[in-house]
Design an enzyme around this catalytic site. Structure first.
Site: not given
Length: 210
Positions: A160-161
């Protein structure tokens, strides 16, 4: 991804990699990791199609084979730990890149791998800074490397950048995460307030122990 050039270019985009042609037959071109000289991407033409051999954990190897008919047990390699990807146009490029990235991760202990693992630790509803991720990944001086790694994240569903912001809480440029305002939408969906392109770090920053 439909040809050798595109596959090799992507393989060589990972840190500390190099191209090798170890056999007399130049049809076989490999990408290796410099640290241990292990190959994680084999390219060769067979039966009219370009083929890629990639390493995979046994569960992931069977996972990909069950999804795509053009992912088969590794040609001339251990069938439990290697898959062959046939570039016949039936597999989305995104998934080809994920398979190559997984292969790279298995044979390397790279900064990119550690960065992705650090980002996976960010809890739902919280954010972390680039410097914070760099420190969790083992080197607080590689904030720029964090940005580079997240920019080419091959598996955004699991890494989940969008939860990573800069030291002021500011979001990334509008080019990221699939379009204008997308990062803000993803954060807001988790209950994180975004105001004027920023997140309040005092309220939403991940309080990790490292």
């Amino acid at each position: 991804m439909q040809n050798r050039e595109e596959a090799l270019k992507y393989g060589l985009s990972f840190p500390d990699t190099y191209l090798d042609t170890p056999f007399r037959d130049t049809n076989w071109q490999l990408v290796r990791f410099k640290g241990n000289k292990k190959a994680f991407l084999w390219t060769y033409e067979r039966d009219g199609f370009m083929n890629l051999n990639v390493k995979a954990s046994p569960d992931r190897a069977y996972f990909w084979r069950n999804i795509y008919k053009s992912v088969i047990p590794g040609y001339h390699q251990n069938k439990e730990h290697w898959n062959t990807i046939i570039l016949d146009g039936s597999i989305p490029e995104k998934d080809i890149k994920i398979m190559i990235a997984e292969s790279y991760d298995l044979i390397s202990d790279s900064p990119t791998k550690r960065i992705y693992e650090a980002v996976k630790q960010i809890p739902y509803g919280q954010v972390a800074t680039y410097a914070q991720i760099a420190e969790v990944a083992g080197n607080k001086k590689m904030s720029r490397a964090v940005g580079n790694a997240l920019h080419k994240n091959p598996d955004p569903d699991n890494v989940p950048c969008f939860r990573v912001v800069n030291s002021k809480g500011e979001l990334s440029g509008e080019f990221a995460f699939g379009g204008i305002g997308q990062q803000a939408k993803l954060l807001e969906a988790e209950g994180i307030e975004v105001k004027d392109g920023k997140v309040n770090l005092e309220e939403f920053q991940w309080k990790n122990d490292k």
